[in-house]
Write a protein that holds these residues in place. Structure first.
Motif, PDB file in Angstrom:
ATOM      1  N   VAL A  11       0.822  -1.208   0.000  1.00 18.69           N
ATOM      2  CA  VAL A  11       0.000   0.000   0.000  1.00 18.69           C
ATOM      3  C   VAL A  11       0.856   1.257   0.000  1.00 18.69           C
ATOM      4  CG1 VAL A  11      -0.186   0.091   2.530  1.00 18.69           C
ATOM      5  CG2 VAL A  11      -1.959   1.135   1.124  1.00 18.69           C
ATOM      6  N   LEU A  12       2.048   1.161   0.587  1.00 16.02           N
ATOM      7  CA  LEU A  12       2.923   2.329   0.639  1.00 16.02           C
ATOM      8  C   LEU A  12       3.611   2.594  -0.701  1.00 16.02           C
ATOM      9  CD1 LEU A  12       4.572   1.833   4.153  1.00 16.02           C
ATOM     10  CD2 LEU A  12       2.660   3.316   3.536  1.00 16.02           C
ATOM     11  N   GLU A  13       3.625   1.551  -1.564  1.00 14.42           N
ATOM     12  CA  GLU A  13       4.255   1.718  -2.866  1.00 14.42           C
ATOM     13  C   GLU A  13       3.234   2.008  -3.960  1.00 14.42           C
ATOM     14  OE1 GLU A  13       6.658  -1.672  -3.617  1.00 14.42           O
ATOM     15  OE2 GLU A  13       7.995  -1.321  -1.914  1.00 14.42           O
ATOM     16  N   GLN A  14       1.955   1.971  -3.600  1.00 12.29           N
ATOM     17  CA  GLN A  14       0.906   2.229  -4.586  1.00 12.29           C
ATOM     18  C   GLN A  14       0.627   3.715  -4.748  1.00 12.29           C
ATOM     19  OE1 GLN A  14      -2.428  -0.005  -3.144  1.00 12.29           O
ATOM     20  NE2 GLN A  14      -1.858  -1.857  -4.243  1.00 12.29           N
ATOM     21  N   THR A  15       1.199   4.524  -3.899  1.00 16.10           N
ATOM     22  CA  THR A  15       0.894   5.952  -3.926  1.00 16.10           C
ATOM     23  C   THR A  15       2.172   6.771  -4.013  1.00 16.10           C
ATOM     24  OG1 THR A  15      -0.089   7.770  -2.675  1.00 16.10           O
ATOM     25  CG2 THR A  15       0.884   5.989  -1.398  1.00 16.10           C
ATOM     26  N   SER A  16       2.044   7.924  -4.613  1.00 13.22           N
ATOM     27  CA  SER A  16       3.179   8.854  -4.682  1.00 13.22           C
ATOM     28  C   SER A  16       3.063   9.928  -3.609  1.00 13.22           C
ATOM     29  CB  SER A  16       3.222   9.511  -6.073  1.00 13.22           C
ATOM     30  OG  SER A  16       2.000  10.218  -6.314  1.00 13.22           O
ATOM     31  N   CYS A  17       2.061   9.772  -2.719  1.00 18.10           N
ATOM     32  CA  CYS A  17       1.811  10.798  -1.702  1.00 18.10           C
ATOM     33  C   CYS A  17       2.815  10.743  -0.556  1.00 18.10           C
ATOM     34  CB  CYS A  17       0.401  10.648  -1.130  1.00 18.10           C
ATOM     35  SG  CYS A  17      -0.898  10.926  -2.343  1.00 18.10           S
ATOM     36  N   ILE A  18       3.505   9.621  -0.426  1.00 19.84           N
ATOM     37  CA  ILE A  18       4.416   9.488   0.702  1.00 19.84           C
ATOM     38  C   ILE A  18       5.727   8.866   0.236  1.00 19.84           C
ATOM     39  CG2 ILE A  18       3.576   7.193   1.396  1.00 19.84           C
ATOM     40  CD1 ILE A  18       3.916   8.115   4.325  1.00 19.84           C
ATOM     41  N   SER A  19       6.814   9.430   0.716  1.00 20.95           N
ATOM     42  CA  SER A  19       8.141   8.856   0.486  1.00 20.95           C
ATOM     43  C   SER A  19       8.875   8.858   1.818  1.00 20.95           C
ATOM     44  CB  SER A  19       8.913   9.671  -0.561  1.00 20.95           C
ATOM     45  OG  SER A  19       9.103  11.010  -0.108  1.00 20.95           O
ATOM     46  N   PHE A  20      10.054   8.262   1.828  1.00 25.23           N
ATOM     47  CA  PHE A  20      10.750   8.088   3.107  1.00 25.23           C
ATOM     48  C   PHE A  20      12.199   8.541   2.988  1.00 25.23           C
ATOM     49  CE2 PHE A  20       7.226   5.211   2.816  1.00 25.23           C
ATOM     50  CZ  PHE A  20       6.595   5.369   4.033  1.00 25.23           C
ATOM     51  N   TYR A  21      12.769   8.834   4.133  1.00 23.44           N
ATOM     52  CA  TYR A  21      14.159   9.287   4.166  1.00 23.44           C
ATOM     53  C   TYR A  21      14.885   8.643   5.342  1.00 23.44           C
ATOM     54  CZ  TYR A  21      12.613  12.423   7.935  1.00 23.44           C
ATOM     55  OH  TYR A  21      12.097  12.931   9.099  1.00 23.44           O
ATOM     56  N   ALA A  22      16.205   8.631   5.241  1.00 18.38           N
ATOM     57  CA  ALA A  22      17.072   8.216   6.346  1.00 18.38           C
ATOM     58  C   ALA A  22      18.088   9.326   6.547  1.00 18.38           C
ATOM     59  CB  ALA A  22      17.765   6.904   6.029  1.00 18.38           C
ATOM     60  N   ALA A  23      18.250   9.769   7.796  1.00 17.96           N
ATOM     61  CA  ALA A  23      19.124  10.912   8.063  1.00 17.96           C
ATOM     62  C   ALA A  23      20.088  10.602   9.191  1.00 17.96           C
ATOM     63  CB  ALA A  23      18.288  12.142   8.409  1.00 17.96           C
ATOM     64  N   GLU A  24      21.322  11.106   9.035  1.00 17.65           N
ATOM     65  CA  GLU A  24      22.335  10.935  10.080  1.00 17.65           C
ATOM     66  C   GLU A  24      22.006  11.786  11.300  1.00 17.65           C
ATOM     67  OE1 GLU A  24      27.142  11.742  10.603  1.00 17.65           O
ATOM     68  OE2 GLU A  24      26.254  11.648   8.606  1.00 17.65           O
ATOM     69  N   CYS A  25      21.383  12.950  11.057  1.00 16.61           N
ATOM     70  CA  CYS A  25      20.994  13.845  12.151  1.00 16.61           C
ATOM     71  C   CYS A  25      19.496  14.110  12.046  1.00 16.61           C
ATOM     72  CB  CYS A  25      21.775  15.159  12.057  1.00 16.61           C
ATOM     73  SG  CYS A  25      21.326  16.353  13.345  1.00 16.61           S
TER      74      CYS A  25
END
Length: 649
Positions: free
Chosen positions: A516-530
């Motif tokens: 379900v998270l890959e069916q939409t372009s409304c949400i993306s994710f990130y990884a951050a050092e800080c």
């Protein structure tokens, strides 16, 4: 050593003369409404609501603190003996007299039958004349011997301590619905004759709420306009209040609720000028109504307590303990650990209320296996999926046990081994089975361990037969699912059983399932050092959640410029668009996100949170499995020691 005698105030009469007794009753009725004795009488009535008004008043006049009375011989039959020198309580008992008399013989039309001599025929018949006599009874305090419980202590405890249960019981015996609302003015509640409902002021104390509910229920039972009109009954407002408040006082007294705030300053004015018959009629209405409510509430509370105890027992079993019924009584409950949960020591409780508190503590901070099973018993509404469905959707160590449906097409295959089935050309299919148990299990357990557990000492909440030939077990090992047929020797893998079972449950197969998270372009994710200032260190944007978690793991700890995190970037065109953390330093940010209603109700955010928490849990299990044996043993020892310390409820 002589027994200490109790005091009974004797009636000023000679012997058991009924005329004198009735005269004393008349005097007692007058005094009842012109002195401070009204509440004392109501308290006596609450204990003797099955007695007539006359007898209740006689008991109140002679021994107002009496709780249970009966005759001398009855006490002996119950294993008790009246103390020597005790003075009895005089009450009235029916003593019908049979007499013979001549009466006319009537035909089928109820007309006299005329004899050959032209005169009406007569016959001798026996008739019963209602008469009464004075008898002597004794209160339980005037006796010694075997203990007798008048009202089960757990009922009294529930009435005083379990507000929700007692209020529910009142609602169930009320003839009309009860609701809570804001009420202007000094009234705590009212019965609405037109809407046929009771309204109680909200946000009052528990004690006042219960008293008001009982009072208004009495009004609804006694003073409904339509019922009174149908019975040609007329009562003024004060009479209605006297009756309702008196009933409430009796009921509260019977269940040992606080009655210190009750007062009846208007009782003398109300009774003034009323005839004796009218006063007795009102008191009899109060006695009858209070008695009915006490009996009905007792029955409801007993039933609800039984249901509650059954639920708590199921929860304790789900936590890994069996109820030691033979070693337990109402004030000492004992629970023995089963063999599956590796508990140490017994659990002890003084009451089911104490068990309830322990169960709630398990739900709040128990280990994952205990918490999930117990919470599902107590709060099933919190779970959208069954245990079996969760096994197919979670990357955890879960198992489900299946037995052949005895009413289904495969019933003839029960306890038949695989070789015999193959010789007969029979294929094992999932539609022949039903799921009888499903749960988390420990990562180091394999099919041999499962077979041993469910034969030698199964979990306390496992109610099916021991694991046997023809049973099937599905094991989910962190997402890797396999089904095993229990054979005569060993286990046979069933390659199609898992997908067949999913189809039966209406679940998509792994091939059909889309993220379900890959069916939409409304949400993306990130990884951050800080996490606080992503620009200060390594940061990766526009990732899928698995990619973000992978990037998070690759950020080296030795060059961190802050606390690393995984988060989402929401772009739905709302005021809440933008970046928010899902996990910081390996900890879920659910508490923060759920405090914002938009995120708490957003399906994409909640799904992402759930997956991050699964990731955190899996990482924790992996760390546990890779920890050196010596360190594991030390930690296990510490946990065991703590468990032993916490064994007592």
């Amino acid at each position: 050593m002589s027994e200490e005698l109790t005091k009974t105030k004797l009636l000023p009469i000679q012997g058991k003369d009924m005329d004198s007794i009735m005269q004393n009753l008349e005097t007692g009725v007058v005094e009842l409404f012109t002195s401070e004795r009204y509440q004392e009488y109501l308290k006596t009535m609450s204990k003797f609501h099955n007695y007539s008004f006359n007898n209740t008043l006689l008991i109140a006049m002679q021994r107002p603190d009496a709780t249970l009375v009966t005759g001398y011989r009855n006490w002996q039959s119950m294993g008790r003996q009246v103390k020597k020198g005790e003075k009895g309580i005089t009450i009235i008992a029916p003593a019908p007299i049979k007499r013979k008399k001549e009466q006319a013989v009537l035909d089928q039309d109820q007309k006299p039958v005329i004899g050959p001599d032209g005169k009406p025929e007569t016959e001798e018949v026996e008739v019963t004349l209602p008469c009464f006599k004075a008898i002597t009874v004794f209160d339980i305090e005037q006796t010694t011997g075997e203990p007798i419980q008048t009202l089960a202590p757990e009922i009294l405890t529930a009435a005083v301590e379990d507000f929700d249960l007692f209020l529910q019981a009142i609602q169930e015996i009320s003839p009309v619905p009860i609701r809570f609302d804001a009420i202007e003015g000094s009234a705590n509640g009212y019965y609405h004759n037109l809407d046929k409902e009771i309204v109680i002021k909200k946000d009052m104390s528990q004690s006042q709420t219960l008293k008001t509910a009982i009072h208004e229920t009495a009004h609804a039972r006694l003073h409904d306009k339509e019922i009174m009109e149908s019975q040609s009954i007329e009562k003024d407002r004060l009479t209605k209040e006297v009756e309702a408040e008196s009933v409430a006082y009796c009921v509260c007294s019977a269940f040992e609720l606080d009655t210190s705030e009750y007062s009846f300053p208007y009782i003398a004015g109300w009774s003034s000028g009323k005839e004796m018959r009218e006063l007795k009629a009102s008191m009899d209405v109060i006695r009858k109504t209070a008695g009915e409510m006490i009996d009905e509430l007792t029955e409801k509370i007993e039933m609800m307590l039984e249901q509650k105890q059954e639920k708590l027992l199921a929860a304790v079993e789900a936590a890994g303990y069996r109820f030691a019924k033979e070693e337990s009584n109402s004030q000492h409950l004992q629970f023995i650990p089963d063999g599956a949960h590796r508990m140490q020591g017994h659990l002890f409780a003084k009451s089911w209320n104490e068990v309830e508190r322990w169960v709630e503590a398990i739900i709040e901070k128990g280990d994952p296996i205990q918490k999930e099973r117990v919470e599902r018993v107590i709060y099933p509404e919190r779970f959208e999926q069954s245990f079996e469905e969760m096994m197919f959707t979670r990357k955890e160590c879960r198992l489900s046990i299946y037995h052949l449906d005895k009413n289904g097409s495969g019933r003839a295959q029960l306890f038949v081994g695989m070789e015999d089935l193959q010789e007969k050309g029979i294929t094992v299919t999932a539609d022949q089975y039903r799921c009888v148990y499903s749960s988390l299990y420990l990562p180091n357990e394999d099919m041999n361990a499962v077979y041993s557990i469910f034969n030698d000492d199964p979990p306390a909440d496992y109610k099916a037969h021991s694991l046997s030939v023809s049973d099937v077990v599905i094991m989910n090992q962190n997402g890797d699912m396999k089904a095993y047929f229990v054979d005569r020797f060993g286990f046979q893998e069933l390659p199609d059983f898992v997908e067949e079972r999913k189809k039966i449950l209406g679940m998509e197969s792994d091939i059909q399932k889309k993220d379900v998270l890959e069916q939409t372009s409304c949400i993306s994710f990130y990884a951050a050092e800080c996490s606080e200032f992503p620009v200060l260190g390594e940061v990766h944007h526009d990732l899928s959640l698995p990619e973000a978690l992978e990037a998070y793991e690759k950020i080296p700890a030795e060059r961190m410029n802050g606390i690393k995190s995984v988060g989402f970037n929401l772009q739905e065109g709302s005021d809440y668009d933008g970046m928010m953390d899902l996990m910081v330093a390996g900890r879920s940010q659910r508490e923060i996100l759920d405090s914002i209603p938009f995120y708490k109700e957003n399906k994409l955010v909640q799904e992402a949170l759930k997956r991050v928490e699964q990731y955190i849990e899996e990482k924790s299990l992996n760390v546990e499995k890779t920890r050196p044996k010596e360190e594991k043993g030390e930690i296990q020892k510490t946990k065991s020691q703590k468990r032993r310390e916490d064994m007592s409820l």
